[in-house]
Design a protein around this motif. Structure first.
Motif, PDB file in Angstrom:
ATOM      1  N   ALA B  15       0.802  -1.294   0.002  1.00  0.00           N
ATOM      2  CA  ALA B  15      -0.014  -0.149   0.085  1.00  0.00           C
ATOM      3  C   ALA B  15       0.838   1.365  -0.067  1.00  0.00           C
ATOM      4  O   ALA B  15       0.705   2.042  -0.733  1.00  0.00           O
ATOM      5  N   GLY B  16       1.822   1.511   1.106  1.00  0.00           N
ATOM      6  CA  GLY B  16       2.557   2.522   1.034  1.00  0.00           C
ATOM      7  C   GLY B  16       3.734   2.592  -0.039  1.00  0.00           C
ATOM      8  O   GLY B  16       3.772   3.575  -0.772  1.00  0.00           O
ATOM      9  N   GLY B  17       4.372   1.646  -0.120  1.00  0.00           N
ATOM     10  CA  GLY B  17       5.512   1.532  -1.229  1.00  0.00           C
ATOM     11  C   GLY B  17       5.168   1.732  -2.538  1.00  0.00           C
ATOM     12  O   GLY B  17       5.729   2.291  -3.430  1.00  0.00           O
ATOM     13  N   PHE B  34      11.514  -2.789  -4.846  1.00  0.00           N
ATOM     14  CA  PHE B  34      11.917  -4.155  -4.369  1.00  0.00           C
ATOM     15  C   PHE B  34      10.633  -4.774  -3.957  1.00  0.00           C
ATOM     16  O   PHE B  34       9.851  -4.325  -3.103  1.00  0.00           O
ATOM     17  N   GLU B  35      10.423  -5.853  -4.228  1.00  0.00           N
ATOM     18  CA  GLU B  35       9.335  -6.707  -3.719  1.00  0.00           C
ATOM     19  C   GLU B  35       9.709  -8.350  -3.529  1.00  0.00           C
ATOM     20  O   GLU B  35      10.339  -8.913  -4.511  1.00  0.00           O
ATOM     21  N   ARG B  36       9.472  -8.654  -2.206  1.00  0.00           N
ATOM     22  CA  ARG B  36      10.077 -10.261  -1.967  1.00  0.00           C
ATOM     23  C   ARG B  36       9.064 -11.181  -2.747  1.00  0.00           C
ATOM     24  O   ARG B  36       9.324 -12.402  -3.048  1.00  0.00           O
ATOM     25  N   GLY B  37       7.843 -10.920  -3.150  1.00  0.00           N
ATOM     26  CA  GLY B  37       6.811 -11.632  -3.584  1.00  0.00           C
ATOM     27  C   GLY B  37       6.859 -11.532  -4.990  1.00  0.00           C
ATOM     28  O   GLY B  37       7.714 -11.048  -5.506  1.00  0.00           O
ATOM     29  N   ASN B  91       0.789 -12.322  10.063  1.00  0.00           N
ATOM     30  CA  ASN B  91       1.034 -11.899   8.430  1.00  0.00           C
ATOM     31  C   ASN B  91       0.014 -10.731   7.903  1.00  0.00           C
ATOM     32  O   ASN B  91      -1.020 -10.710   8.493  1.00  0.00           O
ATOM     33  N   ASN B  92       0.585 -10.342   6.988  1.00  0.00           N
ATOM     34  CA  ASN B  92      -0.219  -9.614   6.186  1.00  0.00           C
ATOM     35  C   ASN B  92      -0.127 -10.134   4.635  1.00  0.00           C
ATOM     36  O   ASN B  92      -1.080 -10.751   4.283  1.00  0.00           O
ATOM     37  N   ALA B  93       0.763 -10.040   3.955  1.00  0.00           N
ATOM     38  CA  ALA B  93       0.828 -10.494   2.538  1.00  0.00           C
ATOM     39  C   ALA B  93       2.374 -10.261   2.053  1.00  0.00           C
ATOM     40  O   ALA B  93       2.980  -9.484   2.628  1.00  0.00           O
ATOM     41  N   TYR B 103      -7.371  -7.730  -0.257  1.00  0.00           N
ATOM     42  CA  TYR B 103      -7.853  -7.000   1.002  1.00  0.00           C
ATOM     43  C   TYR B 103      -9.393  -6.961   0.651  1.00  0.00           C
ATOM     44  O   TYR B 103      -9.728  -7.340  -0.459  1.00  0.00           O
ATOM     45  N   GLY B 104     -10.196  -6.730   1.885  1.00  0.00           N
ATOM     46  CA  GLY B 104     -11.415  -6.613   1.818  1.00  0.00           C
ATOM     47  C   GLY B 104     -11.867  -5.089   1.016  1.00  0.00           C
ATOM     48  O   GLY B 104     -13.142  -4.832   0.783  1.00  0.00           O
ATOM     49  N   ALA B 105     -10.822  -4.205   1.198  1.00  0.00           N
ATOM     50  CA  ALA B 105     -10.968  -2.899   0.341  1.00  0.00           C
ATOM     51  C   ALA B 105     -11.733  -2.066   0.986  1.00  0.00           C
ATOM     52  O   ALA B 105     -12.187  -1.138   0.541  1.00  0.00           O
ATOM     53  N   MET B 106     -11.989  -2.023   2.384  1.00  0.00           N
ATOM     54  CA  MET B 106     -12.678  -0.881   3.043  1.00  0.00           C
ATOM     55  C   MET B 106     -11.859   0.285   3.019  1.00  0.00           C
ATOM     56  O   MET B 106     -10.741   0.079   3.174  1.00  0.00           O
ATOM     57  N   ALA B 107     -12.454   1.406   2.713  1.00  0.00           N
ATOM     58  CA  ALA B 107     -11.509   2.585   2.485  1.00  0.00           C
ATOM     59  C   ALA B 107     -11.817   3.729   3.430  1.00  0.00           C
ATOM     60  O   ALA B 107     -12.543   4.779   2.878  1.00  0.00           O
ATOM     61  N   PRO B 524      -7.029   0.428   8.295  1.00  0.00           N
ATOM     62  CA  PRO B 524      -6.029   1.210   8.242  1.00  0.00           C
ATOM     63  C   PRO B 524      -5.503   1.872   6.587  1.00  0.00           C
ATOM     64  O   PRO B 524      -4.788   2.782   6.469  1.00  0.00           O
ATOM     65  N   VAL B 525      -5.854   0.961   5.605  1.00  0.00           N
ATOM     66  CA  VAL B 525      -5.098   1.093   4.231  1.00  0.00           C
ATOM     67  C   VAL B 525      -5.247   2.275   3.689  1.00  0.00           C
ATOM     68  O   VAL B 525      -4.378   2.850   3.178  1.00  0.00           O
ATOM     69  N   LEU B 526      -6.307   3.068   3.503  1.00  0.00           N
ATOM     70  CA  LEU B 526      -6.337   4.310   2.965  1.00  0.00           C
ATOM     71  C   LEU B 526      -5.346   5.440   3.668  1.00  0.00           C
ATOM     72  O   LEU B 526      -4.915   6.113   3.089  1.00  0.00           O
TER      73      LEU B 526
HETATM   74  C1  LIG Z   1      -7.341 -10.439   3.690  1.00  0.00           C
HETATM   75  C2  LIG Z   1      -6.713  -9.014   4.015  1.00  0.00           C
HETATM   76  C3  LIG Z   1      -8.177  -8.035   4.067  1.00  0.00           C
HETATM   77  C4  LIG Z   1      -7.788  -6.703   4.411  1.00  0.00           C
HETATM   78  N1  LIG Z   1      -8.839  -5.960   4.456  1.00  0.00           N
HETATM   79  C5  LIG Z   1      -8.772  -4.407   4.658  1.00  0.00           C
HETATM   80  C6  LIG Z   1      -9.815  -3.823   4.549  1.00  0.00           C
HETATM   81  O1  LIG Z   1     -10.827  -4.041   4.028  1.00  0.00           O
HETATM   82  N2  LIG Z   1      -9.517  -2.344   4.818  1.00  0.00           N
HETATM   83  C7  LIG Z   1      -8.132  -1.760   5.091  1.00  0.00           C
HETATM   84  O2  LIG Z   1      -8.153  -0.855   5.032  1.00  0.00           O
HETATM   85  N3  LIG Z   1      -7.245  -2.616   5.167  1.00  0.00           N
HETATM   86  C8  LIG Z   1      -7.302  -4.097   4.771  1.00  0.00           C
HETATM   87  N4  LIG Z   1      -6.397  -4.902   4.870  1.00  0.00           N
HETATM   88  C9  LIG Z   1      -5.029  -4.685   5.539  1.00  0.00           C
HETATM   89  C10 LIG Z   1      -4.067  -3.958   4.253  1.00  0.00           C
HETATM   90  O3  LIG Z   1      -3.914  -4.454   3.223  1.00  0.00           O
HETATM   91  C11 LIG Z   1      -2.865  -3.252   5.086  1.00  0.00           C
HETATM   92  O4  LIG Z   1      -3.227  -2.385   6.111  1.00  0.00           O
HETATM   93  C12 LIG Z   1      -1.947  -2.588   3.858  1.00  0.00           C
HETATM   94  O5  LIG Z   1      -1.570  -3.416   2.966  1.00  0.00           O
HETATM   95  C13 LIG Z   1      -0.395  -2.227   4.698  1.00  0.00           C
HETATM   96  O6  LIG Z   1       0.187  -1.660   3.889  1.00  0.00           O
HETATM   97  P1  LIG Z   1       1.689  -1.621   4.095  1.00  0.00           P
HETATM   98  O7  LIG Z   1       2.292  -0.763   3.021  1.00  0.00           O
HETATM   99  O8  LIG Z   1       2.074  -1.048   5.523  1.00  0.00           O
HETATM  100  O9  LIG Z   1       2.222  -2.975   3.846  1.00  0.00           O
HETATM  101  P2  LIG Z   1       1.999  -4.195   2.633  1.00  0.00           P
HETATM  102  O10 LIG Z   1       0.783  -3.845   1.741  1.00  0.00           O
HETATM  103  O11 LIG Z   1       1.990  -5.346   3.582  1.00  0.00           O
HETATM  104  O12 LIG Z   1       3.270  -4.139   1.832  1.00  0.00           O
HETATM  105  C14 LIG Z   1       4.553  -4.458   2.258  1.00  0.00           C
HETATM  106  C15 LIG Z   1       5.307  -5.022   0.919  1.00  0.00           C
HETATM  107  O13 LIG Z   1       6.502  -5.266   1.324  1.00  0.00           O
HETATM  108  C16 LIG Z   1       7.155  -6.419   1.024  1.00  0.00           C
HETATM  109  N5  LIG Z   1       8.216  -6.520   1.587  1.00  0.00           N
HETATM  110  C17 LIG Z   1       8.632  -6.706   3.192  1.00  0.00           C
HETATM  111  N6  LIG Z   1       9.598  -6.635   3.488  1.00  0.00           N
HETATM  112  C18 LIG Z   1      10.323  -6.680   2.220  1.00  0.00           C
HETATM  113  C19 LIG Z   1      11.827  -7.202   2.071  1.00  0.00           C
HETATM  114  N7  LIG Z   1      12.545  -7.128   3.089  1.00  0.00           N
HETATM  115  N8  LIG Z   1      12.211  -7.025   0.787  1.00  0.00           N
HETATM  116  C20 LIG Z   1      11.313  -6.853  -0.238  1.00  0.00           C
HETATM  117  N9  LIG Z   1      10.099  -6.805  -0.019  1.00  0.00           N
HETATM  118  C21 LIG Z   1       9.559  -6.765   1.264  1.00  0.00           C
HETATM  119  C22 LIG Z   1       5.952  -7.430   1.105  1.00  0.00           C
HETATM  120  O14 LIG Z   1       6.060  -8.590   0.682  1.00  0.00           O
HETATM  121  C23 LIG Z   1       4.798  -6.385   0.902  1.00  0.00           C
HETATM  122  O15 LIG Z   1       4.318  -7.015  -0.301  1.00  0.00           O
HETATM  123  C24 LIG Z   1      -6.366  -6.382   4.588  1.00  0.00           C
HETATM  124  C25 LIG Z   1      -5.296  -7.358   4.602  1.00  0.00           C
HETATM  125  C26 LIG Z   1      -5.751  -8.392   4.251  1.00  0.00           C
HETATM  126  C27 LIG Z   1      -4.555  -9.325   4.198  1.00  0.00           C
END
Ligand SMILES: Cc1cc2nc3c(=O)[nH]c(=O)nc-3n(C[C@H](O)[C@H](O)[C@H](O)COP(=O)(O)OP(=O)(O)OC[C@H]3O[C@@H](n4cnc5c(N)ncnc54)[C@H](O)[C@@H]3O)c2cc1C
Ligand code: SF4
Lengths: 190, 550
Positions: B15-17, B34-37, B91-93, B103-107, B524-526
């Protein structure tokens, strides 16, 4: 319901046990493929599989809708034990010995030889964590019960691609149309 | 062959990156993301409930995998090693888009009070409750940008508690499903203020992608028709289109590298073939989500900061937050299930703030569709867990159960934390994250209050049997993880300044949920996306004034 464990539907519907049961195959409907007569199990022995299958049927018994046996839950578990659940193989091996130990203590016979209600009682003892049997000094009967319970639920209510929920029996029971196909059913415009 | 030097490295395509990569590359900086996935989509696991991001019985659909990843968690007085599909992994993803693919995509926008929790509610013993160093007004334009660039449907004018906004959400809200209609009517009878949920899903075609088909499988799944709006199908493709951004997938960043003076010079990473590599850059932005960002900083040491980057005051990894989910279930005589996804359609913000004796609260909404396996544990207390009674409940009640739930805004706890485990390493030999601590008891108190409200609403709506599901004291984090690199004005009590820039290292930034001082009573995502824009704006200005060029 008073059925003997070994008497529950001996004539199982045959089906394709291997991997790669594609959607096309599933759409062909009920009982259309033959399993080869060769050993169907990847991990379990035949006696283990029969005992475990009887346990799964206790967890989800057949009534007006198919149960765990009809849905092929045992195939799900066996296949996962060769894959994602490989770390559980030893627990299953030990636990299944323990199940017979418990039924021996309670009824003087193996689980499969027990009547349905007797099997149910064994299952309850396992669930309570109070089951008797030497194995249960080593591993918790409750944890083993929960493992089998969870895996059976996954097998019955999860996607048929993993070996259980044969012919979408659980989705049919719940009244859900499956599979969802892009352009059809749920994917129509609303 | 050495990698070509670039202006900016972004670690994590979530989301942030994703937002930062787009903003910086559009501003003319060369970027490696960079993305590990890897890139993933619907075809990978389609509608398989057992391998999704919500139910992970057979693994996480969108990473990380059980083969190569580990964390260490606290169980009683023991440390246990846990694989990513287990709950304790938190976990997140791990895929392109991070959590936003499945995600469930609530905004939600957080409310103004959510940025000023300490001013609003005062101190709380056992909590590091504080105000954010920025206000809702500061972030408002960036929320707007996130809504319009990534795509949000909704109508905040129907929510009297919604914070002020300059522009409406770009797409109209989704119509209510059956649950939504019934609960809305009940909420109105109780004097509450129900409204259609804001969603990062296309209610009309938008951004060159089609409108949502309202299928059964949304939360935890990738969208079959690409109607769900994540960073992987919006800002990241835009970043790539500039020609300035390169995505390096299946590349695991192990460590941030520094020069003698302690400025970041780049990163060391393992590529898709597990080969160690170096990428240099003028600046580094860490956006790996709250656990992994903290882990990366803690694993990046230097003579000037021997306990890890930004950690001279021991704040990195602290204050791990998520949401204490709470709510209630109700069984209805009528069929409530209409198979119209994603299921959650109605919400209310009557209990986010202003609750007598409580510091905050949370929003309430009806739940996303419960799939058959998930439903096997949805039972009133004391129900059969197996056997005919369990099966019969499944058959009779699957379409009659409705649930109202919400995320409690948690009180940050200093000892709820991410550290580096001294022993356990992952597939690449990188020391893994170790998680410990627990929630604040006030979260549980708020949870009970909200569960009561949810139950009351279900009863008013006609439920003939109801039960509550309040949260426990366990460690928080998970899908809504946040808080581990808190932003603040005082370097002694925070990790970054108000722009996500590390207090101690001027060319190292954080831009993800880690920055959150508090995590709102909302998903938190938005807010994370808005912060991505906010941090990027600052970096672009600093870049212009050439302070960041090496
Ligand atoms: C099933 C599910 C439902 C959700 N529903 C909602 C919702 O309805 N509304 C909402 O607001 N939020 C929801 N969320 C949460 C939302 O997805 C997260 O809050 C948001 O994605 C977090 O953003 P982020 O940028 O912090 O991290 P992420 O989106 O997790 O991104 C981090 C990325 O960094 C990569 N990474 C980490 N470390 C490294 C490394 N060392 N090297 C390379 N790559 C790396 C990871 O692989 C990942 O892809 C949901 C999440 C899930 C899984
Ligand atoms: S509910 Fe809509 S956005 Fe969600 S997966 Fe289905 S079609 Fe895609």
């Amino acid at each position: 319901m008073n059925r003997t464990g070994s008497g529950i539907r001996l004539s199982r519907r045959d089906f394709l046990a291997g991997a790669g049961l594609g959607t096309g195959m599933l759409l062909m409907g009920w009982g259309c493929a033959q399993r080869s007569a060769a050993q169907p199990w990847q991990v379990l022995t035949d006696p283990e599989a029969r005992l475990l299958e009887a346990m799964t049927e206790q967890i989800i018994p057949a009534d007006q809708d198919p149960g765990a046996r009809d849905a092929g839950c045992i195939h799900f578990i066996d296949r996962q034990l060769a894959g994602f659940y490989r770390t559980h193989v030893e627990t299953y091996r030990q636990g299944l010995i323990g199940v017979d130990q418990t039924s021996q203590v309670l009824y003087g016979k193996d689980f499969l030889a027990c009547a349905w209600d007797e099997q149910t009682e064994v299952m309850k003892r396992l669930e309570s964590g109070q089951a008797q049997g030497a194995i249960w000094q080593e591993i918790s009967s409750r944890q083993f019960f929960n493992l089998v319970r969870d895996h059976t639920m996954q097998a019955f209510y999860g996607s048929p691609r993993h070996g259980g929920n044969r012919h979408y029996v659980s989705y049919r029971m719940l009244g859900l149309d499956y599979p969802q196909i892009v352009g059809q059913n749920r994917y129509r415009d609303i | 062959m050495a990698n070509k030097h670039v202006n900016a490295i972004v670690v994590g395509a979530g989301a942030g990156g994703g937002v930062v990569a787009k903003e910086l590359s559009e501003a003319g900086l060369t970027v490696v993301l960079f993305e590990r996935g890897r890139w993933q989509d619907y075809e990978d696991h389609d509608h398989d409930e057992l391998i999704s991001q919500r139910i992970t019985a057979l693994g996480n659909a969108f990473g990380p995998d059980n083969e190569r990843y580990r964390r260490v968690a606290q169980r009683g007085d023991k440390w246990v090693t846990v694989p990513p599909n287990e709950w304790a992994y938190n976990n997140n993803a791990a895929c392109m888009g991070g959590g936003t693919l499945s995600y469930g995509a609530m905004a939600w926008r957080f409310m103004p009070q959510d940025f000023r929790m300490k001013s609003t509610y005062g101190e709380l013993a056992g909590s590091t409750l504080a105000d954010w160093p920025l206000t809702y007004e500061d972030l408002e334009p960036y929320y707007e940008k996130a809504e319009w660039e990534i795509g949000v449907s909704g109508d905040d004018s129907q929510n009297p508690f919604a914070p002020p906004r300059r522009k409406p959400q770009p797409m109209p809200p989704f119509p209510f499903n059956t649950e939504g209609r019934v609960l809305k009517a009940a909420a109105l009878r109780l004097g509450y203020h129900p409204f259609p949920l804001p969603m990062l899903r296309n209610s009309v075609s938008y951004g060159g992608r089609p409108k949502c088909r309202r299928c059964r499988h949304c939360v935890g799944f990738a969208c079959a028709v690409n109607a769900k709006c994540g960073t992987q199908n919006t800002v990241i493709p835009q970043a790539l289109a500039t020609g300035n951004c390169e995505v390096r997938t299946q590349s695991v960043v192990a460590e941030i590298l520094f020069d003698d003076r302690g400025r970041a010079t780049g990163v060391a990473y393992f590529d898709a073939q597990d080969q160690g590599q170096i990428q240099t850059a003028d600046l580094v932005v860490v956006a790996g989500s709250a656990t992994e960002s903290a882990r990366l900083l803690l694993n990046s040491k230097h003579r000037l900061f021997p306990q890890g980057a930004g950690n001279n005051h021991d704040w990195v990894g602290r204050n791990l937050q998520g949401h204490a989910y709470t709510g209630a279930y109700g069984l209805f005589p009528e069929v409530m299930y209409d198979d119209i996804g994603a299921g959650a359609t109605v919400g209310l913000c009557d209990f986010n703030h202003g609750n007598e004796g409580l510091k905050g609260g949370g929003m309430l909404a009806n739940e996303f569709i419960r799939l058959p396996y998930l439903f096997t544990d949805r039972r009133p207390p004391g129900s059969a867990r197996w056997g005919l009674a369990h099966k019969d409940f499944q058959r009779r009640q699957f379409k009659h159960l409705t649930s109202v739930k919400g995320p409690v805004q948690e009180m940050p706890v200093f000892d709820a934390r991410v550290e580096i485990d001294p022993v356990v390493k992952d597939h690449w030999g990188i020391p893994v994250a170790r998680l410990s601590g627990s929630r604040h008891e006030h979260d549980v108190e708020i949870g009970h209050f909200l569960a009561d409200k949810a139950e009351q609403l279900l009863k008013e709506a006609g439920a003939t049997q109801t039960w509550k599901a309040p949260p426990g004291m366990g460690l928080s984090g998970g899908q809504h993880q946040a808080g581990t690199c808190r932003m603040g004005d005082d370097p002694a009590t925070s990790v970054t300044n108000r722009y996500g820039q590390l207090h101690e290292i001027d060319n190292l930034f954080v831009a993800d949920g880690s920055l959150h001082v508090t995590n709102g009573g909302f998903n938190p995502v938005l807010t994370i996306m808005a912060l991505g824009y906010w941090v990027s704006d600052y970096i672009k200005k600093e870049w212009q004034s050439s302070r960041l060029r090496s």
